[in-house]
Design a protein around this motif. Structure first.
Motif, PDB file in Angstrom:
ATOM      1  N   GLU A  32       0.780  -1.208   0.107  1.00 30.09           N
ATOM      2  CA  GLU A  32      -0.084   0.193   0.040  1.00 30.09           C
ATOM      3  C   GLU A  32       0.899   1.172  -0.009  1.00 30.09           C
ATOM      4  OE1 GLU A  32      -3.142   0.893   2.897  1.00 30.09           O
ATOM      5  OE2 GLU A  32      -3.911  -1.237   2.702  1.00 30.09           O
ATOM      6  N   VAL A  33       1.858   1.329   0.937  1.00 34.94           N
ATOM      7  CA  VAL A  33       2.640   2.672   1.189  1.00 34.94           C
ATOM      8  C   VAL A  33       3.645   2.605  -0.097  1.00 34.94           C
ATOM      9  CG1 VAL A  33       4.294   3.581   2.692  1.00 34.94           C
ATOM     10  CG2 VAL A  33       2.628   2.110   3.461  1.00 34.94           C
ATOM     11  N   ILE A  34       4.122   1.777  -0.579  1.00 35.38           N
ATOM     12  CA  ILE A  34       4.646   1.719  -1.768  1.00 35.38           C
ATOM     13  C   ILE A  34       4.108   2.224  -3.028  1.00 35.38           C
ATOM     14  CG2 ILE A  34       6.320   0.399  -3.294  1.00 35.38           C
ATOM     15  CD1 ILE A  34       7.625   0.870  -0.824  1.00 35.38           C
ATOM     16  N   SER A  35       2.790   1.554  -3.051  1.00 35.22           N
ATOM     17  CA  SER A  35       1.855   2.229  -4.179  1.00 35.22           C
ATOM     18  C   SER A  35       1.617   3.703  -4.345  1.00 35.22           C
ATOM     19  CB  SER A  35       0.571   1.529  -3.995  1.00 35.22           C
ATOM     20  OG  SER A  35       0.782   0.179  -4.309  1.00 35.22           O
ATOM     21  N   GLU A  36       1.375   4.307  -2.932  1.00 38.39           N
ATOM     22  CA  GLU A  36       1.360   5.589  -2.736  1.00 38.39           C
ATOM     23  C   GLU A  36       2.652   6.583  -3.014  1.00 38.39           C
ATOM     24  OE1 GLU A  36      -0.138   6.376   1.048  1.00 38.39           O
ATOM     25  OE2 GLU A  36      -1.819   4.788   1.132  1.00 38.39           O
ATOM     26  N   ALA A  37       3.805   5.699  -2.565  1.00 38.59           N
ATOM     27  CA  ALA A  37       5.159   6.186  -3.069  1.00 38.59           C
ATOM     28  C   ALA A  37       5.247   6.397  -4.485  1.00 38.59           C
ATOM     29  CB  ALA A  37       6.197   5.586  -2.298  1.00 38.59           C
ATOM     30  N   LEU A  38       4.939   5.563  -4.964  1.00 34.91           N
ATOM     31  CA  LEU A  38       5.450   5.554  -6.492  1.00 34.91           C
ATOM     32  C   LEU A  38       3.989   5.260  -7.254  1.00 34.91           C
ATOM     33  CD1 LEU A  38       8.054   2.944  -6.262  1.00 34.91           C
ATOM     34  CD2 LEU A  38       8.415   5.740  -6.443  1.00 34.91           C
ATOM     35  N   PRO A  39       3.160   6.366  -7.551  1.00 35.42           N
ATOM     36  CA  PRO A  39       2.061   6.089  -7.974  1.00 35.42           C
ATOM     37  C   PRO A  39       1.889   5.969  -9.579  1.00 35.42           C
ATOM     38  CG  PRO A  39       2.153   8.453  -7.193  1.00 35.42           C
ATOM     39  CD  PRO A  39       3.428   7.711  -6.868  1.00 35.42           C
ATOM     40  N   HIS A  40       3.031   6.574 -10.131  1.00 36.05           N
ATOM     41  CA  HIS A  40       3.284   6.373 -11.735  1.00 36.05           C
ATOM     42  C   HIS A  40       3.407   4.929 -12.069  1.00 36.05           C
ATOM     43  CE1 HIS A  40       7.137   7.128  -9.728  1.00 36.05           C
ATOM     44  NE2 HIS A  40       7.544   6.626 -10.836  1.00 36.05           N
ATOM     45  N   ILE A  41       3.926   4.160 -11.440  1.00 36.54           N
ATOM     46  CA  ILE A  41       4.154   2.673 -11.572  1.00 36.54           C
ATOM     47  C   ILE A  41       3.096   1.932 -11.502  1.00 36.54           C
ATOM     48  CG2 ILE A  41       5.953   0.862 -11.182  1.00 36.54           C
ATOM     49  CD1 ILE A  41       8.026   2.682 -10.155  1.00 36.54           C
ATOM     50  N   PRO A  42       2.881   0.984 -12.798  1.00 35.09           N
ATOM     51  CA  PRO A  42       1.736   0.250 -12.674  1.00 35.09           C
ATOM     52  C   PRO A  42       1.663  -0.686 -11.803  1.00 35.09           C
ATOM     53  CG  PRO A  42       2.854   0.646 -15.109  1.00 35.09           C
ATOM     54  CD  PRO A  42       3.429   1.225 -14.130  1.00 35.09           C
ATOM     55  N   GLU A  43       0.627  -1.275 -11.009  1.00 28.84           N
ATOM     56  CA  GLU A  43       0.318  -2.148 -10.077  1.00 28.84           C
ATOM     57  C   GLU A  43       1.179  -3.287 -10.282  1.00 28.84           C
ATOM     58  OE1 GLU A  43      -3.537  -3.647  -8.894  1.00 28.84           O
ATOM     59  OE2 GLU A  43      -2.983  -2.905  -6.934  1.00 28.84           O
ATOM     60  N   LYS A  44       1.140  -3.801 -11.575  1.00 27.92           N
ATOM     61  CA  LYS A  44       1.569  -5.243 -11.767  1.00 27.92           C
ATOM     62  C   LYS A  44       3.097  -5.077 -11.599  1.00 27.92           C
ATOM     63  CE  LYS A  44       1.160  -9.121 -14.928  1.00 27.92           C
ATOM     64  NZ  LYS A  44       0.567  -9.670 -16.120  1.00 27.92           N
ATOM     65  N   VAL A  45       3.768  -4.019 -12.257  1.00 30.59           N
ATOM     66  CA  VAL A  45       5.186  -3.825 -12.061  1.00 30.59           C
ATOM     67  C   VAL A  45       5.574  -3.340 -10.783  1.00 30.59           C
ATOM     68  CG1 VAL A  45       7.253  -2.397 -12.941  1.00 30.59           C
ATOM     69  CG2 VAL A  45       5.005  -2.859 -14.606  1.00 30.59           C
ATOM     70  N   LEU A  46       4.915  -3.017  -9.932  1.00 27.61           N
ATOM     71  CA  LEU A  46       5.112  -2.749  -8.524  1.00 27.61           C
ATOM     72  C   LEU A  46       5.202  -4.027  -7.665  1.00 27.61           C
ATOM     73  CD1 LEU A  46       5.832  -0.061  -7.573  1.00 27.61           C
ATOM     74  CD2 LEU A  46       3.550   0.359  -6.560  1.00 27.61           C
ATOM     75  N   TYR A  47       3.979  -4.991  -8.011  1.00 31.29           N
ATOM     76  CA  TYR A  47       4.050  -6.033  -7.582  1.00 31.29           C
ATOM     77  C   TYR A  47       5.302  -6.836  -7.474  1.00 31.29           C
ATOM     78  CZ  TYR A  47       2.974 -10.859  -6.799  1.00 31.29           C
ATOM     79  OH  TYR A  47       2.983 -12.356  -6.681  1.00 31.29           O
ATOM     80  N   TRP A  48       5.807  -6.966  -8.816  1.00 27.85           N
ATOM     81  CA  TRP A  48       6.985  -7.841  -9.097  1.00 27.85           C
ATOM     82  C   TRP A  48       8.315  -7.261  -8.831  1.00 27.85           C
ATOM     83  CZ3 TRP A  48       7.288 -12.579 -10.349  1.00 27.85           C
ATOM     84  CH2 TRP A  48       6.250 -13.517 -10.855  1.00 27.85           C
ATOM     85  N   ARG A  49       8.305  -5.748  -8.382  1.00 26.05           N
ATOM     86  CA  ARG A  49       9.477  -5.544  -7.998  1.00 26.05           C
ATOM     87  C   ARG A  49       9.364  -5.552  -6.422  1.00 26.05           C
ATOM     88  NH1 ARG A  49      10.281   0.551 -11.536  1.00 26.05           N
ATOM     89  NH2 ARG A  49      10.648  -0.514 -13.398  1.00 26.05           N
ATOM     90  N   LEU A  50       8.273  -5.463  -5.919  1.00 27.35           N
ATOM     91  CA  LEU A  50       8.533  -5.848  -4.569  1.00 27.35           C
ATOM     92  C   LEU A  50       8.857  -7.160  -4.247  1.00 27.35           C
ATOM     93  CD1 LEU A  50       7.693  -5.129  -1.545  1.00 27.35           C
ATOM     94  CD2 LEU A  50       5.313  -5.300  -1.941  1.00 27.35           C
ATOM     95  N   HIS A  51       8.321  -8.040  -5.067  1.00 21.75           N
ATOM     96  CA  HIS A  51       8.632  -9.487  -5.132  1.00 21.75           C
ATOM     97  C   HIS A  51      10.256  -9.360  -5.189  1.00 21.75           C
ATOM     98  CE1 HIS A  51       7.882 -13.844  -5.942  1.00 21.75           C
ATOM     99  NE2 HIS A  51       9.093 -13.670  -6.839  1.00 21.75           N
ATOM    100  N   PHE A  52      10.937  -8.911  -6.182  1.00 18.69           N
ATOM    101  CA  PHE A  52      12.290  -8.805  -6.356  1.00 18.69           C
ATOM    102  C   PHE A  52      13.096  -8.279  -5.254  1.00 18.69           C
ATOM    103  CE2 PHE A  52      11.107  -7.928 -10.978  1.00 18.69           C
ATOM    104  CZ  PHE A  52      10.695  -9.221 -11.336  1.00 18.69           C
ATOM    105  N   ALA A  53      12.517  -7.454  -4.591  1.00 13.89           N
ATOM    106  CA  ALA A  53      12.957  -6.815  -3.344  1.00 13.89           C
ATOM    107  C   ALA A  53      13.013  -7.679  -2.180  1.00 13.89           C
ATOM    108  CB  ALA A  53      12.254  -5.246  -2.757  1.00 13.89           C
ATOM    109  N   ILE A  54      11.914  -8.328  -2.100  1.00 13.86           N
ATOM    110  CA  ILE A  54      11.616  -9.186  -0.958  1.00 13.86           C
ATOM    111  C   ILE A  54      12.739 -10.528  -1.168  1.00 13.86           C
ATOM    112  CG2 ILE A  54      10.365 -11.119  -0.059  1.00 13.86           C
ATOM    113  CD1 ILE A  54       7.764  -9.330  -1.017  1.00 13.86           C
ATOM    114  N   GLY A  55      13.145 -10.925  -2.204  1.00  7.65           N
ATOM    115  CA  GLY A  55      14.208 -11.774  -2.447  1.00  7.65           C
ATOM    116  C   GLY A  55      15.562 -11.353  -1.951  1.00  7.65           C
ATOM    117  N   SER A  56      15.788  -9.958  -2.394  1.00  7.45           N
ATOM    118  CA  SER A  56      17.183  -9.283  -1.787  1.00  7.45           C
ATOM    119  C   SER A  56      17.323  -9.395  -0.507  1.00  7.45           C
ATOM    120  CB  SER A  56      17.163  -8.261  -2.278  1.00  7.45           C
ATOM    121  OG  SER A  56      17.172  -8.033  -3.778  1.00  7.45           O
ATOM    122  N   VAL A  57      16.147  -9.043   0.075  1.00  9.80           N
ATOM    123  CA  VAL A  57      16.114  -8.945   1.762  1.00  9.80           C
ATOM    124  C   VAL A  57      16.024 -10.523   2.437  1.00  9.80           C
ATOM    125  CG1 VAL A  57      14.662  -8.366   3.770  1.00  9.80           C
ATOM    126  CG2 VAL A  57      14.791  -7.112   1.812  1.00  9.80           C
TER     127      VAL A  57
END
Lengths: 211, 211
Positions: free
Chosen positions: A144-169
């Motif tokens: 939710e917060v990331i969506s508000e932080a980056l409103p110009h990025i499509p939700e699907k892209v955001l979903y996968w990028r969050l996925h990648f980030a979780i992998g790094s963590v």
DNA sequence: GTTTATTTTAAACGATCGTTTGAACTGAAG
DNA sequence: CTTCAGTTCAAACGATCGTTTAAAATAAAC
């Protein structure tokens, strides 16, 4: 700590052994002998091996996730009050930092961090589902917060990028305990906050990458 | 494929089961019954369970890593000939794309990808060391090329960023097979190249992030 | 001190594990 | 047909697994 001393010892030993050898490769006899407790005491105090790992995860994750949730909601509220979007880096810091802080809070805390880092990769549903149950609401809020932080990025892209980030963590969390992968000289960080200072810009840049 | 047909069936069944349930949670009886082979045939053809997982990993990883190495060396050579540094994104594409390509090359190939994705997170040294032995030279080469692509970034920073990138990759690989974490709608990608097109910019931006 | 409730203990349960054995089967060479 | 290496097979090996049981030990309540 007078009566249920055994329970604590079992939890501590289980935490360390589960992190080191994995859930299925750790026997109750390994745990009870490390905890100087009787074999049957696990089933007496916890009911089963599965209930034990569940309690091992919950006692640490619950307070950590509470902090994460509070910080994320605070960021969300502050941004809404100010009428400006929150910072993605702040959101990820709120999500990641509590784990690093906890890791340095106790001598044996790093075992748990490695355990958590491995949880998402666990092939067995037992451990993964226990972890998912605890982490899902936080993931939702982070998204939710990331969506508000980056409103110009499509939700699907955001979903996968969050996925990648979780992998790094998660990969970082369970690797901080084990041997380095590439260069022996680079690896051992005494203070893991140094790694956090490297991880946050990496994730933020990845999240904000041009489409 | 006339005589050692059993060996192939065992390898295929082991690949799928190891990926689904993990190394320790998969018994030789699970494998042989899925492969319609006798229990003793594993020890006859392979020697031991550990030798089996080793062969399961090697028969796929060897050709994939060969492609990766060739592509990375080609990038390195082209850049040196041109006198200009290579592109970080190209290097990561050379590293990641062969896995995605292989994943789509056969109906059961995705099982192996999940297995590999989990390998680095395996708590047991058995599986992890088998994988490390295969992947280490490729990691070294990738690190070399990335160093040439981003010469202004200190080696230590580069090391950790590569570490984070590997986390994204491995987490993505083993998650492409399982249930989605956050949004049910976003998750199932029929064609995994779509994920690759999202993953590469994420990693590249993270690697190139300002200090 | 006696009686409850709680916890610890040793021993055993049936199930499953990876591995080994030795006989049965297979198919091509002599 | 016989021989023999290669392969499959059923059966058993000892070890270890998670769990259960019932008695012994301990602590708490009266």
């Amino acid at each position: 700590m007078s009566k249920p001393d055994t329970k604590h010892r079992i939890l501590d030993a289980a935490e360390r052994l589960f992190a080191d050898k994995g859930y299925h490769n750790t026997s109750l006899r390994n745990i009870t002998s490390a905890a100087k407790a009787n074999l049957a005491s696990v089933n007496y105090h916890f009911g089963s091996k599965e209930a034990l790992i569940s309690e091992v995860m919950d006692r640490r994750l619950a307070p950590i996730n509470k902090i994460r949730t509070e910080r994320l909601k605070a960021i969300q509220q502050t941004a809404r009050d100010a009428g400006s979007p929150p910072l993605a880096e702040e959101a990820f810091c709120a999500f990641i930092e509590p784990m690093f802080t906890f890791r340095e809070s106790a001598p044996n805390a790093r075992h748990f961090i490695a355990l958590v880092g491995r949880s998402l990769a666990e092939p067995d549903g037992t451990v993964r589902n226990i972890f998912k149950k605890q982490i899902m609401p936080v993931f939702q809020l982070l998204f939710e917060v990331i969506s508000e932080a980056l409103p110009h990025i499509p939700e699907k892209v955001l979903y996968w990028r969050l996925h990648f980030a979780i992998g790094s963590v998660s990969h970082t969390m369970h690797c901080l305990c084990s041997k380095p992968m590439i260069h022996t000289e680079c690896a051992p960080p005494q203070d893991s906050t140094e790694v956090l200072r490297l991880l946050l810009p990496f994730i933020t840049a990845g999240m904000e990458a041009p489409l």
